[in-house]
Write an enzyme that holds these catalytic residues in place. Structure first.
Site, PDB file in Angstrom:
ATOM      1  N   CYS A   7     -46.879 -41.075 -31.579  1.00 45.68           N
ATOM      2  CA  CYS A   7     -46.558 -42.353 -32.188  1.00 45.68           C
ATOM      3  C   CYS A   7     -47.623 -43.376 -31.793  1.00 45.68           C
ATOM      4  O   CYS A   7     -47.908 -43.548 -30.616  1.00 45.68           O
ATOM      5  CB  CYS A   7     -45.186 -42.776 -31.668  1.00 45.68           C
ATOM      6  SG  CYS A   7     -44.788 -44.459 -32.085  1.00 45.68           S
ATOM      7  N   GLU A  39     -59.933 -37.704 -36.133  1.00 40.17           N
ATOM      8  CA  GLU A  39     -59.296 -37.742 -37.456  1.00 40.17           C
ATOM      9  C   GLU A  39     -57.917 -38.403 -37.410  1.00 40.17           C
ATOM     10  O   GLU A  39     -56.894 -37.769 -37.713  1.00 40.17           O
ATOM     11  CB  GLU A  39     -59.204 -36.328 -38.040  1.00 40.17           C
ATOM     12  CG  GLU A  39     -60.558 -35.731 -38.333  1.00 40.17           C
ATOM     13  CD  GLU A  39     -60.493 -34.395 -39.066  1.00 40.17           C
ATOM     14  OE1 GLU A  39     -59.431 -33.732 -39.001  1.00 40.17           O
ATOM     15  OE2 GLU A  39     -61.484 -34.032 -39.712  1.00 40.17           O
ATOM     16  N   CYS A  51     -40.314 -43.631 -36.026  1.00 39.00           N
ATOM     17  CA  CYS A  51     -39.399 -43.794 -34.887  1.00 39.00           C
ATOM     18  C   CYS A  51     -38.877 -45.240 -34.813  1.00 39.00           C
ATOM     19  O   CYS A  51     -39.406 -46.127 -35.487  1.00 39.00           O
ATOM     20  CB  CYS A  51     -40.120 -43.416 -33.596  1.00 39.00           C
ATOM     21  SG  CYS A  51     -41.237 -44.688 -33.008  1.00 39.00           S
ATOM     22  N   GLU A  61     -68.794 -33.546 -38.831  1.00 42.90           N
ATOM     23  CA  GLU A  61     -68.407 -32.130 -38.847  1.00 42.90           C
ATOM     24  C   GLU A  61     -68.718 -31.539 -40.215  1.00 42.90           C
ATOM     25  O   GLU A  61     -68.555 -32.209 -41.244  1.00 42.90           O
ATOM     26  CB  GLU A  61     -66.899 -31.956 -38.619  1.00 42.90           C
ATOM     27  CG  GLU A  61     -66.384 -32.362 -37.267  1.00 42.90           C
ATOM     28  CD  GLU A  61     -64.868 -32.173 -37.159  1.00 42.90           C
ATOM     29  OE1 GLU A  61     -64.299 -31.361 -37.912  1.00 42.90           O
ATOM     30  OE2 GLU A  61     -64.257 -32.857 -36.323  1.00 42.90           O
ATOM     31  N   TRP A 119     -59.227 -22.290 -43.061  1.00 42.45           N
ATOM     32  CA  TRP A 119     -57.981 -22.912 -43.509  1.00 42.45           C
ATOM     33  C   TRP A 119     -57.948 -23.154 -45.013  1.00 42.45           C
ATOM     34  O   TRP A 119     -56.974 -23.679 -45.528  1.00 42.45           O
ATOM     35  CB  TRP A 119     -57.698 -24.211 -42.751  1.00 42.45           C
ATOM     36  CG  TRP A 119     -58.838 -25.186 -42.666  1.00 42.45           C
ATOM     37  CD1 TRP A 119     -59.672 -25.366 -41.611  1.00 42.45           C
ATOM     38  CD2 TRP A 119     -59.261 -26.119 -43.673  1.00 42.45           C
ATOM     39  NE1 TRP A 119     -60.602 -26.340 -41.877  1.00 42.45           N
ATOM     40  CE2 TRP A 119     -60.369 -26.816 -43.137  1.00 42.45           C
ATOM     41  CE3 TRP A 119     -58.843 -26.428 -44.971  1.00 42.45           C
ATOM     42  CZ2 TRP A 119     -61.055 -27.804 -43.860  1.00 42.45           C
ATOM     43  CZ3 TRP A 119     -59.522 -27.412 -45.676  1.00 42.45           C
ATOM     44  CH2 TRP A 119     -60.607 -28.085 -45.121  1.00 42.45           C
ATOM     45  N   PHE A 178     -61.030 -17.942 -36.241  1.00 43.23           N
ATOM     46  CA  PHE A 178     -61.874 -17.411 -37.313  1.00 43.23           C
ATOM     47  C   PHE A 178     -62.569 -18.515 -38.108  1.00 43.23           C
ATOM     48  O   PHE A 178     -63.070 -18.288 -39.198  1.00 43.23           O
ATOM     49  CB  PHE A 178     -61.060 -16.497 -38.237  1.00 43.23           C
ATOM     50  CG  PHE A 178     -60.539 -15.289 -37.519  1.00 43.23           C
ATOM     51  CD1 PHE A 178     -61.419 -14.432 -36.850  1.00 43.23           C
ATOM     52  CD2 PHE A 178     -59.186 -15.009 -37.466  1.00 43.23           C
ATOM     53  CE1 PHE A 178     -60.950 -13.319 -36.149  1.00 43.23           C
ATOM     54  CE2 PHE A 178     -58.705 -13.898 -36.781  1.00 43.23           C
ATOM     55  CZ  PHE A 178     -59.591 -13.052 -36.114  1.00 43.23           C
TER      56      PHE A 178
HETATM   57  C1  GLA Z   1     -61.169 -31.052 -38.505  1.00 44.97           C
HETATM   58  C2  GLA Z   1     -61.059 -31.334 -37.026  1.00 44.97           C
HETATM   59  C3  GLA Z   1     -61.680 -30.290 -36.175  1.00 44.97           C
HETATM   60  C4  GLA Z   1     -61.406 -28.893 -36.696  1.00 44.97           C
HETATM   61  C5  GLA Z   1     -61.868 -28.817 -38.117  1.00 44.97           C
HETATM   62  C6  GLA Z   1     -61.688 -27.458 -38.732  1.00 44.97           C
HETATM   63  O1  GLA Z   1     -62.253 -31.634 -39.084  1.00 44.97           O
HETATM   64  O2  GLA Z   1     -61.582 -32.574 -36.672  1.00 44.97           O
HETATM   65  O3  GLA Z   1     -61.192 -30.424 -34.859  1.00 44.97           O
HETATM   66  O4  GLA Z   1     -60.042 -28.620 -36.610  1.00 44.97           O
HETATM   67  O5  GLA Z   1     -61.131 -29.728 -38.886  1.00 44.97           O
HETATM   68  O6  GLA Z   1     -62.209 -27.400 -40.020  1.00 44.97           O
HETATM   69 ZN    ZN Z   2     -43.326 -44.250 -33.817  1.00 39.57          ZN
END
Ligand code: GLA
Ligand code: ZN
Length: 742
Positions: free
Chosen positions: A139, A174, A181, A329, A337, A379
């Site tokens: 939170c 991120e 809450c 990144e 994913w 992976f």
């Molecule tokens: C995000 C996160 C990272 C990682 C990547 C994987 O950008 O900031 O820590 O989990 O995704 O793609």
């Molecule tokens: Zn909260």
């Protein structure tokens, strides 16, 4: 020719000086190259840590970002700080010429914290408190979470706030999500009270008399919920604004803790692709540098499509501060994913890294340097995989890119100048997508923005991508697709822009509601019907697969410079062969009517019916009961031009229409000549120099003889054949700018 210099790379130049100030002059201007590094996962294997450094050096990696998920190792028990291992890592990397971007670890709290203080865990919109686990499960309002994060940040800042190896603070990871809450509810009520002052004002703004939802005190306000209120649009919109405000407040709290200990380095937050839960304008204000994480889906069709989509995001991120930013990144090989983990074709990694530089990034960074051994990202692609050697395809390409970036140092800090802009506004999107009508099956806002963006790029232009809060004065052309919500004063901004000589393209479903999502009464697009010379009368939603079309209006051929068509209304000359036009189309739609296809431009999803007063009609509808009625108009207003596109037309329309407009407005492309459909052209400028990037985003060789590079160019990268670009190949050249710099 006069160039408008809007963006400056001041900040990154400061960073360069700072690095230089540490006596590492050879590193002064380096483009940051590296990525997320998690040595805490390998502390029991010192030989791996040793290898990592050797490998990084081999790949020309000069910067890592560390610490974002290290809380459990930095404070294994409450109040017991263990930072020696981190210091050792930072210093060893530094001794080897590798700098650290140090992260605060608030993105994932340790188990003991959640156990001792359950208030730090998030409550979902259905009012269920989550249990410990995952990241982003805390939170932002909780005083306890703030206290613990503040303390951690101060400890880190004490130790590393003036450390020469640490070049930047990466605040959390991120930021995202929301919490419902009781503490957040209370903060929301206070936020509402500050915003509206009286309950009456709140009731008016949210139209609460509808369905008897009137509030008699702020204490009754609650966040939206699927088990309660989710259709009161003023509430849902303000809740999203509150979530942004609370997240930004949390970020400021984190940064204040660092600053209390006197950090000397700049700060950044890493943002996400097309993230819709926060208004990044507000987050960007909290930090010195914008950075973002880019994970496109490649090789699922023509790669120019994701390439231009990424390009738009790069431009959006750059425009948050109008200065160079960082690619924090990106994935060196395949992701784990996405629906399918696709390997990047050889050369694509280089192309996408260079594309970031082309759009104003001063870094190419990866997630991750070394692949983790277990858990959910084992992976996920990495520079060093489980095999652990450098003789891998991926490592070798990473290394090759590192070598290239060292030759491009002079580009660092350079600005991107754009004469055209697309307004892409998240608050507008929130309101529009909650609105209920005119098409609950999809409004395609992102796609609409992409169409304008793509058309500009195909003309070989740099493009700014901005929110409606930003300045539009100074651009030659601005496109505002589906600007449903007008913030206070937006109509005046547009009027002023057009009156002063700008060319503004507004589309269907614009100027419909005010800042609190109340419909404007009277003529719409609100406040602009005299500027555009029309009013919106009705809007028709089309079923999936249903099509209408735009055909040239009587007399329009002359205006559009298509005299030969004057008699034959909208013939095939305006429609290019299948190929270029189709590359950016949404998947899975077929032309319903082949015959129609060669007579105009197809449109779908939404068709607005207009009452035109004094605009020139360029296109009319091809079918339905409104066949023949106006669909695209232009009006000279003041010294400028106000264009209106009333339907969701296909890409090909935008390509042709913007080409015509750009010709009229004398907007100059970066390079003269024909840009192949697979190619992107962009540029950066520094002083009197312009750096031009020509990039092939396809797995085929592409003929670029149609592009005119001029005589006076120096090739910085991609020496060789200026007639053909190899698969995923790029050319980067340098030339003196013509004209004066203002
Ligand atoms: C995000 C996160 C990272 C990682 C990547 C994987 O950008 O900031 O820590 O989990 O995704 O793609
Ligand atoms: Zn909260």
């Amino acid at each position: 020719m006069l160039f408008f210099v809007r963006n400056c790379g001041f900040f990154m130049r400061e960073l360069s000086v700072k690095i230089g100030g540490n006596g590492k002059n050879m590193r002064r201007k380096k483009i940051l190259y590296g990525g997320d590094y998690n040595p805490e996962q390998w502390l029991k294997e010192p030989e791996i840590l040793e290898k990592d450094i050797a490998y990084m050096k081999e790949a020309r990696i000069n910067t890592v970002s560390m610490g974002m998920f290290s809380w459990a190792m930095l404070e294994p028990e409450e109040g017991q700080y263990r930072m020696g291992w981190l210091e050792e890592r930072i210093e060893q990397l530094y001794r080897n010429g590798i700098f650290t971007i140090l992260s605060t670890p608030s993105g994932a709290r340790p188990r003991w914290l959640a156990q001792a203080y359950p208030e730090v865990l998030r409550v979902r919109e259905d009012r269920v408190r989550q249990i410990f686990g995952e990241r982003h499960n805390h939170c932002y309002t909780s005083p306890m979470y703030r206290e613990k994060v503040g303390r951690m940040n101060r400890e880190l800042a004490k130790r590393f706030g003036k450390h020469p190896a640490v070049v930047m603070w990466h605040v959390s990871n991120e930021y995202g999500g929301e919490c419902h809450c009781p503490l957040c509810q209370e903060a929301f009520r206070e936020w509402l009270e500050r915003k509206y002052g009286t309950v009456e004002a709140l009731n008016d703004a949210w139209c609460t008399t509808f369905w008897s939802r009137r509030y008699s005190s702020f204490a009754q306000a609650e966040s939206p919920s699927s088990i309660g209120e989710w259709e009161l649009h003023g509430l849902t919109l303000d809740w999203k604004r509150f979530v942004t405000a609370q997240t930004a407040d949390f970020a400021r709290h984190e940064i204040a803790a660092l600053k209390e200990e006197g950090i000397t380095q700049p700060t950044t937050v890493n943002l996400m692709y097309d993230y819709q839960q926060l208004n990044y304008d507000e987050l960007a204000k909290c930090v010195d540098v914008v950075s973002w994480d880019s994970y496109p889906v490649w090789h699922e069709g023509e790669d120019i499509v994701p390439a231009l989509d990424q390009a738009m995001q790069h431009d959006y991120m750059r425009c948050l501060k109008h200065k160079p930013y960082l690619l924090m990144e990106s994935c060196p090989s395949s992701l784990n994913w996405q629906r399918v983990s696709k390997l990047k074709r050889p050369g694509l990694l280089t192309a996408s890294g260079l594309q970031a530089i082309a759009h104003g990034s001063d870094s190419v960074m990866y997630f991750q340097i070394r692949q983790s051994r277990g858990a959910s990202e084992k992976f996920h692609g990495a520079v060093i995989d489980h095999y652990g050697g450098t003789d891998t395809r991926v490592f070798q390409e990473v290394k090759a890119i590192g070598e290239v970036l060292e030759t491009l140092e002079e580009i660092k800090g350079a600005a991107v100048k754009a004469d055209v802009a697309v307004i892409y506004d998240v608050e507008n999107r929130w309101a529009m997508e909650d609105a209920q009508g005119p098409r609950n099956d999809g409004l395609f806002y992102h796609e609409a923005a992409m169409k304008s963006y793509t058309a500009f790029k195909r003309l070989g232009l740099n493009v700014d991508v901005i929110s409606q809060a930003q300045e539009i004065e100074g651009y030659r052309m601005v496109a505002a697709p589906m600007l449903y919500l007008f913030r206070d004063g937006m109509e005046e901004k547009i009027r002023h822009f057009v009156a002063g000589g700008g060319c503004f393209v507004l589309t269907y479903w614009s100027g419909v509601v005010d800042e609190t999502d109340r419909c404007f009464l009277g003529k719409t697009p609100h406040g602009l019907t005299d500027v555009f010379g029309l009013r919106r009368a009705e809007i028709d939603g089309l079923y999936d697969g249903e099509v209408n079309g735009l055909v040239l209006a009587k007399d329009a051929a002359k205006i559009l410079g298509k005299d030969d068509l004057a008699e034959e209304n909208g013939r095939d000359d305006l429609v290019r062969e299948k190929g270029k036009g189709d590359l950016a189309e949404e998947k899975g739609t077929a032309f319903a009517d082949r015959d129609f296809r060669v007579k105009g431009y197809e449109c779908r999803n939404l068709c607005e019916l207009l009452e035109v007063e004094d605009a020139q009609v360029l296109f009319t509808y091809a079918s339905a009961f409104y066949q023949g009625s106006p669909a695209v108009t232009v009006k000279a207003f003041g010294k400028g031009k106000a264009c209106y596109v009333a339907a969701d037309a296909k890409q090909r329309f935008y390509d042709d229409f913007y080409a015509w407009l750009a010709g009229q407005e004398e907007v100059c492309p970066i390079l003269e000549g024909e840009i192949p459909a697979e190619v992107e052209v962009s540029s950066r400028t520094a002083g009197e120099w312009e750096y031009v990037f020509v990039q092939n985003f396809s797995d085929r060789e592409v003929d670029i003889r149609g592009l005119n590079f001029g005589d006076d160019i120096e090739i910085l990268y991609g020496r060789g054949d200026l007639e053909r670009l190899q698969a995923y190949g790029s050319v980067i050249m340098k030339r003196k700018m013509e004209g004066e710099i203002s």
